[in-house]
Design an enzyme around this catalytic site. Structure first.
Site, PDB file in Angstrom:
ATOM      1  N   ASP A  81      -7.621  -4.968  -3.539  1.00  0.00           N
ATOM      2  CA  ASP A  81      -7.377  -5.067  -2.122  1.00  0.00           C
ATOM      3  C   ASP A  81      -8.081  -3.852  -1.320  1.00  0.00           C
ATOM      4  O   ASP A  81      -9.057  -3.973  -0.812  1.00  0.00           O
ATOM      5  CB  ASP A  81      -5.890  -5.165  -1.944  1.00  0.00           C
ATOM      6  N   LYS A 119      -8.372  -9.193   3.720  1.00  0.00           N
ATOM      7  CA  LYS A 119      -7.560  -8.593   4.644  1.00  0.00           C
ATOM      8  C   LYS A 119      -8.631  -8.662   5.976  1.00  0.00           C
ATOM      9  O   LYS A 119      -9.596  -8.019   6.020  1.00  0.00           O
ATOM     10  CB  LYS A 119      -7.077  -7.511   4.637  1.00  0.00           C
ATOM     11  N   SER A 139       5.690 -11.214   0.331  1.00  0.00           N
ATOM     12  CA  SER A 139       5.398 -10.167  -0.348  1.00  0.00           C
ATOM     13  C   SER A 139       6.406  -9.120  -0.240  1.00  0.00           C
ATOM     14  O   SER A 139       6.965  -8.785   0.950  1.00  0.00           O
ATOM     15  CB  SER A 139       4.239  -9.222   0.562  1.00  0.00           C
ATOM     16  N   GLU A 152      -2.579  -6.997  -8.437  1.00  0.00           N
ATOM     17  CA  GLU A 152      -3.288  -6.382  -7.346  1.00  0.00           C
ATOM     18  C   GLU A 152      -3.639  -5.103  -7.155  1.00  0.00           C
ATOM     19  O   GLU A 152      -2.399  -4.276  -7.393  1.00  0.00           O
ATOM     20  CB  GLU A 152      -2.756  -6.993  -5.860  1.00  0.00           C
ATOM     21  N   LYS A 206       6.253  -5.871  -5.107  1.00  0.00           N
ATOM     22  CA  LYS A 206       5.363  -4.466  -5.114  1.00  0.00           C
ATOM     23  C   LYS A 206       5.978  -3.843  -6.511  1.00  0.00           C
ATOM     24  O   LYS A 206       7.207  -4.015  -6.714  1.00  0.00           O
ATOM     25  CB  LYS A 206       5.899  -4.012  -3.785  1.00  0.00           C
ATOM     26  N   LYS A 254       5.224 -12.214  -4.256  1.00  0.00           N
ATOM     27  CA  LYS A 254       4.334 -11.088  -4.564  1.00  0.00           C
ATOM     28  C   LYS A 254       5.448 -10.153  -4.692  1.00  0.00           C
ATOM     29  O   LYS A 254       6.307  -9.839  -3.621  1.00  0.00           O
ATOM     30  CB  LYS A 254       3.218 -10.783  -3.809  1.00  0.00           C
ATOM     31  N   GLY A 259      -2.277  -9.452   4.195  1.00  0.00           N
ATOM     32  CA  GLY A 259      -1.611  -9.344   5.492  1.00  0.00           C
ATOM     33  C   GLY A 259      -1.249  -7.635   5.538  1.00  0.00           C
ATOM     34  O   GLY A 259      -1.093  -6.918   4.742  1.00  0.00           O
ATOM     35  N   ASP A 296       1.780  -6.283  -6.875  1.00  0.00           N
ATOM     36  CA  ASP A 296       0.971  -5.291  -6.074  1.00  0.00           C
ATOM     37  C   ASP A 296       1.021  -3.933  -6.482  1.00  0.00           C
ATOM     38  O   ASP A 296       2.385  -3.424  -5.803  1.00  0.00           O
ATOM     39  CB  ASP A 296       0.932  -5.736  -4.705  1.00  0.00           C
TER      40      ASP A 296
END
Ligand code: OSB
Ligand code: MG
Length: 374
Positions: free
Chosen positions: A238, A262, A135, A213, A163, A161, A290, A188
């Site tokens: 999430d 998670k 990520s 996400e 952000k 991934k 995570g 995400d």
């Protein structure tokens, strides 16, 4: 099993690289490490709450309070044989899932050690290695991000991934996709958008993403259903999912086609398995999210990821992606995009006392009635 002593410690590790999301910026991570003694064994747990309430309502300090005043007193000195009895002991405590997850994890580690079995096998998992992704946070500019992408693609990670946030989204994804046309890629948003951004988000459909996400509010399910109906890209939830019931409702409402599980967000490994089961019954793929866990929490993430519904690479990267020195030795490392699942009893990892001591900011110890210690 009876837990005679519990020690809590706030442990701080500096991150290898500052991590920025739509909602926060971190250069070090404070997690609560839980050490539980019982039946001649030591169990380890990790409460991986962020220190600020920008991802979820809990913080390191709220977790400390809930552990110190409610969860530890509920569990200490109580006789139990199954994790369900531990959960029942603090069953009156509403919410506070990150706090619960840490103490439950220590009990899973104890249970595994007392039965000579790995937590993965206690959960019913079979996989021996886990597909690993990374990520990547928001950077100052696209070349800086591209350096990070190049690095982790080069190390063999199975997917990347990114952000995203308003102002750091379409152009960034376009640039990475142009350089890596076939890379398994996902984004995400950490709840940075609203339905008013629908047309903007539709542009993401052009980049063959695995998923987007948590685009909308942290506590929303309904609007996500409307968004999913308008997007080809699968929506993955999430922040919105705290339990197996939440997952069932979200899937019934078609608010998502993928769920990020998670361990900490759902209150521990038991509930994480139930979320997995709900998704698997419906053929919905899951992956393990995570929270920049240290080695203890990451070992729990590996254990849950051995269940068969975890068909997508997770946000469980090697220790070296996060920290110069993890608190466990050996650390958990990815080789060719795979992390081997520890096979020793319990979580199968060994915290290093000297490292824990060196990075500890605060401690407190509890002993069950009738037992004293120095
Ligand atoms: O939203 O998945 C998230 C880290 C902290 C808080 C929230 C998130 C994340 C990550 C990093 O994306 C996951 C990891 O590598 O541990
Ligand atoms: Mg997320």
């Amino acid at each position: 099993m009876r837990i005679d002593r519990i020690d809590l410690a706030i442990v701080r590790l500096p991150l290898v690289r500052t991590f920025r999301t739509s909602s926060s910026r971190k250069s070090f991570i404070d997690h609560i490490i839980i050490r539980a003694e019982g039946g001649g064994f030591i169990g380890w747990g990790e409460t991986a709450s962020p220190s600020d309430p920008y991802y979820c309502p809990e913080t390191t300090e709220t977790c400390w309070h809930i552990l110190h005043d409610f969860l530890v007193p509920a569990v200490l000195g109580k006789e139990w044989t199954e994790i369900a009895e531990v959960r029942a002991a603090y069953g009156k405590v509403k919410g506070n899932n990150f706090a619960k997850s840490g103490i439950e994890m220590a009990c899973w580690d104890l249970l595994g050690k007392s039965r000579g079995q790995s937590v993965a096998s206690l959960l019913g998992g079979a996989a021996t290695e886990i597909g690993s992704g990374v990520s990547l946070g928001i950077e100052d500019d696209i070349p800086s991000l591209m350096e990070q992408v190049d690095r982790y693609v080069g190390e063999g990670y199975q997917r990347i991934k990114l952000k995203i946030a308003p102002g750091w989204d379409i152009d960034v994804v376009r640039a990475v996709r142009a350089r890596y046309p076939d890379l398994p890629l996902q984004v995400d948003a950490n709840s940075a958008y609203t339905l008013a951004d629908l047309n903007h988000l539709k542009q993401l459909d052009n980049f063959n993403l695995l998923l987007i996400e948590q685009p909308l509010a942290h506590d929303d399910i309904i609007d996500h259903a409307q968004l999913q109906a308008a997007l080809r890209t699968p929506v993955c939830l999430d922040e919105s999912i705290h339990s197996a019931d939440d997952a069932r409702k979200a899937l019934d409402l078609k608010a998502a086609r993928v769920i990020n599980i998670k361990v900490s967000r759902v209150g521990g490994l038991s509930e994480a398995k139930l979320v997995h089961d709900v998704c698997r019954e419906r053929g919905v793929p899951v992956w393990c999210g995570g929270m920049h866990e240290f080695g203890i929490g990451r070992a729990a993430n590996l254990a849950i990821s051995t269940l068969p519904g975890f068909t997508l690479p997770g946000d469980i990267s090697g220790s070296d992606k996060y920290y110069h020195e993890d608190i466990i030795d050996p650390s958990l490392l990815a080789v060719d995009g795979l992390i081997p699942v520890p096979i020793s009893p319990g979580l199968g990892i060994l915290p290093v006392p000297e490292r824990l001591a060196r990075h500890t900011l605060r401690t407190v110890s509890f002993a069950a009635a009738g037992r004293t210690f120095g």
